[in-house]
Design a protein around this motif. Structure first.
Motif, mmCIF file in Angstrom:
data_model
loop_
_atom_site.group_PDB
_atom_site.id
_atom_site.type_symbol
_atom_site.label_atom_id
_atom_site.label_comp_id
_atom_site.label_asym_id
_atom_site.label_seq_id
_atom_site.Cartn_x
_atom_site.Cartn_y
_atom_site.Cartn_z
ATOM 1 N N VAL A 172 0.862 -1.181 0.000
ATOM 2 C CA VAL A 172 0.000 0.000 0.000
ATOM 3 C C VAL A 172 0.899 1.231 0.000
ATOM 4 N N PHE A 173 0.632 2.170 -0.899
ATOM 5 C CA PHE A 173 1.528 3.319 -1.013
ATOM 6 C C PHE A 173 0.753 4.632 -1.119
ATOM 7 N N GLU A 174 1.441 5.697 -0.728
ATOM 8 C CA GLU A 174 0.938 7.058 -0.871
ATOM 9 C C GLU A 174 1.997 7.877 -1.603
ATOM 10 N N VAL A 175 1.561 8.692 -2.548
ATOM 11 C CA VAL A 175 2.462 9.525 -3.327
ATOM 12 C C VAL A 175 2.041 10.986 -3.183
ATOM 13 N N THR A 176 2.999 11.856 -2.870
ATOM 14 C CA THR A 176 2.728 13.288 -2.725
ATOM 15 C C THR A 176 3.828 14.076 -3.423
ATOM 16 N N ALA A 177 3.439 14.940 -4.326
ATOM 17 C CA ALA A 177 4.425 15.757 -5.048
ATOM 18 C C ALA A 177 5.046 16.772 -4.104
ATOM 19 N N GLU A 178 6.364 16.895 -4.144
ATOM 20 C CA GLU A 178 7.065 17.892 -3.339
ATOM 21 C C GLU A 178 7.268 19.168 -4.147
ATOM 22 N N ASP A 179 7.649 19.018 -5.384
ATOM 23 C CA ASP A 179 7.764 20.125 -6.341
ATOM 24 C C ASP A 179 7.669 19.518 -7.734
ATOM 25 N N SER A 180 8.039 20.274 -8.745
ATOM 26 C CA SER A 180 7.890 19.791 -10.116
ATOM 27 C C SER A 180 8.876 18.689 -10.482
ATOM 28 N N SER A 181 9.897 18.485 -9.637
ATOM 29 C CA SER A 181 10.936 17.513 -9.991
ATOM 30 C C SER A 181 11.119 16.382 -8.986
ATOM 31 N N SER A 182 10.295 16.341 -7.937
ATOM 32 C CA SER A 182 10.449 15.276 -6.945
ATOM 33 C C SER A 182 9.118 14.986 -6.258
ATOM 34 N N SER A 213 12.106 10.026 -0.620
ATOM 35 C CA SER A 213 11.874 11.155 -1.521
ATOM 36 C C SER A 213 12.663 10.871 -2.784
ATOM 37 N N GLN A 214 11.954 10.788 -3.915
ATOM 38 C CA GLN A 214 12.577 10.395 -5.166
ATOM 39 C C GLN A 214 12.455 11.504 -6.208
ATOM 40 N N SER A 215 13.474 11.622 -7.021
ATOM 41 C CA SER A 215 13.423 12.583 -8.117
ATOM 42 C C SER A 215 12.608 12.009 -9.271
ATOM 43 N N LEU A 216 11.898 12.881 -9.960
ATOM 44 C CA LEU A 216 11.175 12.474 -11.147
ATOM 45 C C LEU A 216 12.144 12.475 -12.322
ATOM 46 N N THR A 217 12.201 11.389 -13.052
ATOM 47 C CA THR A 217 13.199 11.196 -14.100
ATOM 48 C C THR A 217 13.100 12.286 -15.174
ATOM 49 N N ALA A 218 14.215 12.918 -15.446
ATOM 50 C CA ALA A 218 14.246 13.982 -16.454
ATOM 51 C C ALA A 218 13.993 13.402 -17.843
ATOM 52 N N GLY A 219 13.235 14.117 -18.640
ATOM 53 C CA GLY A 219 12.951 13.679 -20.000
ATOM 54 C C GLY A 219 11.890 12.611 -20.105
ATOM 55 N N VAL A 220 11.265 12.268 -18.973
ATOM 56 C CA VAL A 220 10.219 11.246 -18.946
ATOM 57 C C VAL A 220 8.971 11.860 -18.335
#
Length: 284
Positions: A172-182, A213-220
């Motif tokens: 079970v997971f929860e996802v919350t955007a921190e900013d536009s890149s993570s 806290s994970q970065s959102l992959t650039a270019g994807v």
């Protein structure tokens, strides 16, 4: 007795009962407490073996849990329709605004759910040797239809060919955007291991939590980035749980058998002991 006291007492009782019958024990406790709110909280808090249904529209198997349930029906991740316990299709109207309508994910989340099921089906094929069943369900945690915040569950089940063992894992997971890149991810993983039908009777479960806290992959695109990050975290969680199960069950079993019940000796010492036993018998 207060609500919290009833809830804690119910969980405490379940921990002491036979884990092989957790589903029936949970049903009995819900009947005894006779409280809809408490029953719902117990159903969502206690891990029970996953059930399998077949989607009548796609003829593909899917897993049932409290997160895709509405009454006695379960939503198929393949067709987005609710299926009753006897395998017949029920509701498929995602745009129905009736208060009594079953819950569906928003359109943007449903598309991510479709992609997630395809992705984790590949994961299942790789890590579960081409067999078993996987299902992914997502739900909105905010009113706006974005991917800034959402939650979901990833399910896996595999049984041995002879039916002597079964592995159920629930993430079970929860996802919350921190900013536009993570984004931040919180994953609560549980594994239910059941080998009660094998020569060695073994049954139990483990639960662990992982936050990152994970970065959102650039270019994807964002959807693919979330799938990549969730896949890595769930892979890590399953690896950790598998090692914990080995440490808790199998290493402990080895200690009991080899040290407490049967000593671990080398071949030479074993031969000497056999000779002593034979001499003792000859002296009788």
């Amino acid at each position: 007795m207060s609500y919290d006291a009833k809830f804690d007492a119910s969980l405490d009782l379940l921990r002491r009962l036979d884990p092989q019958r957790v589903s029936s024990h949970l049903t009995d406790i819900c009947t005894i407490v006779n409280d809809d709110e408490l029953s719902q909280d117990l159903l969502s808090s206690v891990d029970v073996p996953l059930k399998v249904l077949r989607c009548p529209k796609t003829s593909k198997d899917f897993l049932c849990c409290d997160y895709n349930r509405d009454g006695d029906s379960y939503r198929s991740p393949w067709s987005n329709i609710y299926v009753s316990a006897d395998g017949t299709a029920e509701s498929s109207n995602q745009n129905d605004e009736d208060d009594e309508a079953p819950p569906f994910p928003s359109n943007i989340l449903r598309q991510l759910e479709v992609n997630a099921n395809d992705a984790f089906d590949v994961y299942r094929d790789l890590y579960y040797e081409g067999s078993g069943v996987s299902s992914v369900y997502l739900w909105d945690t905010e009113d706006d239809e974005t991917l800034d915040a959402f939650a979901g569950v990833v399910l896996f089940q595999k049984q041995t060919d002879d039916g002597s063992g079964r592995w159920d894992s629930v993430h079970v997971f929860e996802v919350t955007a921190e900013d536009s890149s993570s984004a931040s991810y919180k994953v609560t993983s549980s594994v239910i291991l059941d080998m009660s039908k094998s020569a060695l009777s073994l049954s139990g479960s483990l639960t662990r939590q992982l936050e990152a806290s994970q970065s959102l992959t650039a270019g994807v695109n964002v959807e693919t980035s979330h799938l990549i990050n969730l896949g890595q975290l769930i892979e890590k969680s399953e690896y950790n749980l598998r090692n914990l199960l080995q440490d808790v069950y199998f290493d402990k079993l080895k200690d009991v058998v080899m040290k407490d019940l049967r000593s671990d000796v080398n071949a030479g010492a074993e031969h000497e002991r056999q000779s002593e036993v034979i001499k003792g018998l000859q002296a009788l």
